[in-house]
Design a protein around this motif. Structure first.
Motif, short mmCIF file in Angstrom:
data_model
loop_
_atom_site.label_atom_id
_atom_site.label_comp_id
_atom_site.label_asym_id
_atom_site.label_seq_id
_atom_site.Cartn_x
_atom_site.Cartn_y
_atom_site.Cartn_z
N THR A 32 1.06 -1.33 0.07
CA THR A 32 -0.11 0.17 -0.23
C THR A 32 0.58 1.17 -0.22
O THR A 32 0.40 2.40 -0.17
CB THR A 32 -0.77 0.04 1.95
OG1 THR A 32 -0.05 -0.49 2.50
CG2 THR A 32 -2.10 -0.87 1.13
N ASP A 128 -0.71 4.89 3.60
CA ASP A 128 -1.78 3.25 4.34
C ASP A 128 -0.67 3.94 5.73
O ASP A 128 0.44 4.37 5.60
CB ASP A 128 -1.04 2.24 4.60
CG ASP A 128 -1.93 1.72 4.70
OD1 ASP A 128 -2.84 2.11 6.10
OD2 ASP A 128 -2.04 0.51 5.13
N SER A 151 -8.71 8.26 4.20
CA SER A 151 -9.73 7.60 3.45
C SER A 151 -9.55 8.14 1.73
O SER A 151 -10.52 8.37 1.14
CB SER A 151 -11.04 7.55 4.23
OG SER A 151 -11.13 6.60 4.98
N TRP A 154 -8.02 3.89 -2.75
CA TRP A 154 -8.88 2.19 -2.46
C TRP A 154 -8.06 1.46 -2.83
O TRP A 154 -7.90 1.75 -4.21
CB TRP A 154 -10.57 2.60 -2.92
CG TRP A 154 -11.17 1.13 -3.32
CD1 TRP A 154 -11.35 0.33 -4.54
CD2 TRP A 154 -11.77 0.90 -2.10
NE1 TRP A 154 -12.04 -0.50 -3.79
CE2 TRP A 154 -11.90 -0.17 -2.51
CE3 TRP A 154 -12.41 0.91 -0.61
CZ2 TRP A 154 -13.29 -1.36 -1.60
CZ3 TRP A 154 -12.80 0.24 -0.02
CH2 TRP A 154 -13.80 -1.01 -0.68
N HIS A 156 -6.41 -2.37 -3.08
CA HIS A 156 -7.08 -4.11 -2.15
C HIS A 156 -7.99 -4.05 -1.30
O HIS A 156 -7.96 -4.45 0.28
CB HIS A 156 -6.13 -4.93 -1.32
CG HIS A 156 -4.60 -4.31 -1.94
ND1 HIS A 156 -4.10 -5.52 -3.00
CD2 HIS A 156 -2.96 -3.40 -1.55
CE1 HIS A 156 -3.00 -4.87 -3.17
NE2 HIS A 156 -2.13 -4.04 -2.95
N GLY A 157 -8.98 -3.78 -1.43
CA GLY A 157 -10.59 -3.67 -0.84
C GLY A 157 -10.61 -2.86 0.58
O GLY A 157 -10.97 -3.08 1.16
N ARG A 158 -10.04 -1.96 0.40
CA ARG A 158 -9.96 -0.95 2.07
C ARG A 158 -9.50 0.30 1.52
O ARG A 158 -9.11 0.74 0.64
CB ARG A 158 -9.57 -1.62 2.97
CG ARG A 158 -7.59 -1.82 2.60
CD ARG A 158 -7.61 -2.25 3.94
NE ARG A 158 -6.33 -2.62 3.73
CZ ARG A 158 -4.95 -1.35 4.26
NH1 ARG A 158 -5.69 -0.44 5.41
NH2 ARG A 158 -3.68 -2.04 4.56
N TRP A 159 -10.16 1.34 2.15
CA TRP A 159 -9.58 2.78 2.42
C TRP A 159 -8.85 2.94 2.93
O TRP A 159 -8.37 2.52 3.32
CB TRP A 159 -10.70 3.80 3.04
CG TRP A 159 -12.10 3.89 2.27
CD1 TRP A 159 -13.42 2.89 2.41
CD2 TRP A 159 -12.30 5.12 0.91
NE1 TRP A 159 -14.21 3.33 1.02
CE2 TRP A 159 -13.84 4.08 -0.06
CE3 TRP A 159 -10.71 5.25 0.24
CZ2 TRP A 159 -13.98 4.41 -0.67
CZ3 TRP A 159 -12.11 6.04 -1.04
CH2 TRP A 159 -13.24 5.69 -1.11
N LEU A 160 -7.67 3.53 2.05
CA LEU A 160 -6.49 3.68 3.00
C LEU A 160 -6.09 4.78 2.51
O LEU A 160 -6.96 6.33 2.22
CB LEU A 160 -5.60 3.45 1.62
CG LEU A 160 -4.98 2.30 1.29
CD1 LEU A 160 -4.06 1.99 0.00
CD2 LEU A 160 -4.90 1.09 2.14
#
Length: 177
Positions: A32, A128, A151, A154, A156-160
């Protein structure tokens, strides 16, 4: 350029780019630190390096026994002219070699090289907020935490988040440019 813990920090050469491309591809695909979603190919990485060098920015590698362990470069923080004395750093280390001091040596050398080029501020945009290793690396090198953009990516399936850290180079803001 300099010898560190069995490896050498030196200016990047074009023949280093296949290994650099592989290191970055691994970071893009599994990590990330970069918010890119698709790893660029060798031709794109070659173009990116050429543009950085043409802009007068430092681009370094850590090498040991002919193998690239990691790389670091500085580039424009923002494109507008008033930001001309400010650079953003990027550091990528082979995933199997993290924790050996390669990142610290590269960051130290990059700070020295960017200062020698006349830049006054360096910004770390850390992908991240959970990237504690990068945050600690930058803090040890004198960077101060200046903020978190929550956030904003987006992957790997998540908010960073993006963590912003900053340090002065040379005279920093104590004298006119």
């Amino acid at each position: 350029m300099s010898q560190e813990k069995g490896f050498v920090i030196r200016d990047c050469r074009e023949e280093d780019l296949p290994e650099i491309t592989a290191i970055y591809a691994d970071s893009v695909e599994t990590g990330t630190a970069s918010f890119e979603l698709v790893a660029p190919d060798l031709a794109e990485m070659t173009t990116r390096r050429a543009n950085l060098l043409k802009g007068g920015y430092p681009y370094l590698v850590a090498e040991e026994e002919g193998k690239i362990l990691g790389y670091a470069y500085a580039g424009a923080y923002r494109p507008r002219p008033a930001y001309g004395a400010t650079v953003e750093n990027s550091i990528y280390i082979r995933s199997d070699l993290r924790g050996r001091g390669v990142g610290s040596a590269l960051l130290t050398a990059l700070i020295e090289a960017a200062t020698a080029c006349g830049f006054r501020q360096m910004i770390a945009v850390i992908g991240d907020s959970e990237n504690h290793a990068s945050r600690a690396l930058h803090a040890r090198a004198g960077f101060e935490h200046i903020g978190i953009l929550r956030s904003v990516g987006w992957k790997h399936g998540r908010w960073l988040d993006s963590v912003l850290m900053q340090r002065s180079l040379g005279d920093g803001d104590t004298t006119p440019r």
